[in-house]
Motif scaffolding. Structure first.
Motif, mmCIF file in Angstrom:
data_model
loop_
_atom_site.group_PDB
_atom_site.id
_atom_site.type_symbol
_atom_site.label_atom_id
_atom_site.label_comp_id
_atom_site.label_asym_id
_atom_site.label_seq_id
_atom_site.Cartn_x
_atom_site.Cartn_y
_atom_site.Cartn_z
ATOM 1 N N ARG A 171 100.806 21.318 16.837
ATOM 2 C CA ARG A 171 99.987 20.191 17.259
ATOM 3 C C ARG A 171 99.562 20.352 18.703
ATOM 4 N N ASP A 172 98.438 19.718 19.011
ATOM 5 C CA ASP A 172 97.899 19.706 20.364
ATOM 6 C C ASP A 172 97.821 18.245 20.779
ATOM 7 N N ASN A 173 98.736 17.848 21.657
ATOM 8 C CA ASN A 173 98.794 16.443 22.068
ATOM 9 C C ASN A 173 97.498 15.981 22.703
ATOM 10 N N ALA A 174 96.936 16.804 23.545
ATOM 11 C CA ALA A 174 95.735 16.406 24.286
ATOM 12 C C ALA A 174 94.550 16.168 23.370
ATOM 13 N N LYS A 175 94.523 16.895 22.267
ATOM 14 C CA LYS A 175 93.391 16.785 21.337
ATOM 15 C C LYS A 175 93.718 15.910 20.130
ATOM 16 N N ASN A 176 94.940 15.373 20.091
ATOM 17 C CA ASN A 176 95.365 14.574 18.929
ATOM 18 C C ASN A 176 95.092 15.323 17.626
ATOM 19 N N THR A 177 95.411 16.583 17.636
ATOM 20 C CA THR A 177 95.083 17.454 16.509
ATOM 21 C C THR A 177 96.324 18.169 16.011
ATOM 22 N N VAL A 178 96.421 18.275 14.701
ATOM 23 C CA VAL A 178 97.478 19.067 14.083
ATOM 24 C C VAL A 178 96.817 20.203 13.315
ATOM 25 N N TYR A 179 97.463 21.341 13.334
ATOM 26 C CA TYR A 179 96.917 22.542 12.708
ATOM 27 C C TYR A 179 97.834 23.027 11.600
ATOM 28 N N LEU A 180 97.216 23.660 10.602
ATOM 29 C CA LEU A 180 97.969 24.349 9.574
ATOM 30 C C LEU A 180 97.451 25.778 9.523
ATOM 31 N N GLN A 181 98.234 26.678 10.078
ATOM 32 C CA GLN A 181 97.902 28.099 10.033
ATOM 33 C C GLN A 181 98.469 28.686 8.757
ATOM 34 N N MET A 182 97.601 29.225 7.931
ATOM 35 C CA MET A 182 98.011 29.757 6.636
ATOM 36 C C MET A 182 97.785 31.261 6.620
ATOM 37 N N ASN A 183 98.845 32.003 6.479
ATOM 38 C CA ASN A 183 98.779 33.466 6.430
ATOM 39 C C ASN A 183 99.260 33.957 5.072
ATOM 40 N N SER A 184 98.927 35.193 4.779
ATOM 41 C CA SER A 184 99.353 35.811 3.511
ATOM 42 C C SER A 184 99.042 34.899 2.338
ATOM 43 N N LEU A 185 97.824 34.424 2.302
ATOM 44 C CA LEU A 185 97.449 33.460 1.274
ATOM 45 C C LEU A 185 97.495 34.079 -0.116
ATOM 46 N N LYS A 186 97.904 33.239 -1.060
ATOM 47 C CA LYS A 186 98.020 33.653 -2.454
ATOM 48 C C LYS A 186 97.045 32.829 -3.303
ATOM 49 N N LEU A 187 96.789 33.336 -4.490
ATOM 50 C CA LEU A 187 95.883 32.615 -5.389
ATOM 51 C C LEU A 187 96.381 31.194 -5.630
ATOM 52 N N GLU A 188 97.698 31.044 -5.712
ATOM 53 C CA GLU A 188 98.261 29.722 -6.011
ATOM 54 C C GLU A 188 98.206 28.755 -4.834
ATOM 55 N N ASP A 189 97.729 29.221 -3.700
ATOM 56 C CA ASP A 189 97.522 28.317 -2.567
ATOM 57 C C ASP A 189 96.188 27.578 -2.670
ATOM 58 N N THR A 190 95.377 27.969 -3.644
ATOM 59 C CA THR A 190 94.097 27.292 -3.847
ATOM 60 C C THR A 190 94.334 25.819 -4.164
ATOM 61 N N ALA A 191 93.702 24.941 -3.391
ATOM 62 C CA ALA A 191 93.920 23.504 -3.560
ATOM 63 C C ALA A 191 93.035 22.752 -2.573
ATOM 64 N N VAL A 192 92.987 21.449 -2.745
ATOM 65 C CA VAL A 192 92.448 20.581 -1.709
ATOM 66 C C VAL A 192 93.619 20.200 -0.803
ATOM 67 N N TYR A 193 93.439 20.419 0.466
ATOM 68 C CA TYR A 193 94.503 20.155 1.433
ATOM 69 C C TYR A 193 94.203 18.853 2.167
ATOM 70 N N TYR A 194 95.226 18.010 2.235
ATOM 71 C CA TYR A 194 95.097 16.701 2.854
ATOM 72 C C TYR A 194 96.023 16.591 4.053
ATOM 73 N N CYS A 195 95.525 15.980 5.076
ATOM 74 C CA CYS A 195 96.315 15.629 6.238
ATOM 75 C C CYS A 195 96.780 14.184 6.077
ATOM 76 N N ALA A 196 98.004 13.892 6.524
ATOM 77 C CA ALA A 196 98.535 12.541 6.396
ATOM 78 C C ALA A 196 99.345 12.185 7.632
ATOM 79 N N ALA A 197 99.389 10.908 7.931
ATOM 80 C CA ALA A 197 100.150 10.425 9.084
ATOM 81 C C ALA A 197 101.121 9.341 8.639
ATOM 82 N N GLY A 198 102.318 9.388 9.200
ATOM 83 C CA GLY A 198 103.322 8.400 8.844
ATOM 84 C C GLY A 198 104.294 8.155 9.971
ATOM 85 N N ARG A 199 105.255 7.254 9.714
ATOM 86 C CA ARG A 199 106.183 6.836 10.748
ATOM 87 C C ARG A 199 107.589 7.370 10.552
ATOM 88 N N THR A 200 107.830 8.082 9.466
ATOM 89 C CA THR A 200 109.205 8.466 9.141
ATOM 90 C C THR A 200 109.414 9.952 9.388
#
Length: 123
Positions: free
Chosen positions: A72-101
């Protein structure tokens, strides 16, 4: 409420890399934990990984551990997901979510969701 906007999805060959971004706005002080989930047609949405905003501690699903990294980058209020060595089964719609727990992997713990970004891994 926190507004979340994902970006960075696309088409990538198996073995390749992709980085997703999620920008948070609004009542961002409510989001202790930022997570990534993914969903494929006909399947339930599954937890990918999350990061505790205050500490930067990240945790992952076993299926992606060692291949995906969340940061995450605090200054930009941004979270990143770096995905390496991707596989066919990683194919999907990816969602970002925020919570308190911190430490949660369950969808009900997250009350703000982005619109999703498609990741397609080809052979």
């Amino acid at each position: 409420q926190v507004q979340l906007v994902e970006s960075g999805g696309g088409l990538v060959q198996a073995g390749g890399s992709l980085r997703l971004s999620c920008v948070a706005s609004g009542r961002t002080f409510n989001r202790n934990t930022m997570a990534w989930f993914r969903q494929t047609p006909g399947k339930e949405r599954e937890f990918v990984g999350a990061i505790v905003w205050s500490s930067g501690t990240a945790y992952y699903a076993m299926s992606v551990k060692g291949r995906f990294t969340i940061s995450r980058d605090n200054a930009k209020n941004t979270v990143y997901l770096q995905m390496n060595s991707l596989k066919l089964e990683d194919t999907a719609v990816y969602y970002c979510a925020a919570g308190r727990t911190p430490g949660s992997t369950a969808q009900p713990s997250f009350d703000s969701w982005g619109q999703g970004t498609q990741v397609t891994v080809s052979s």
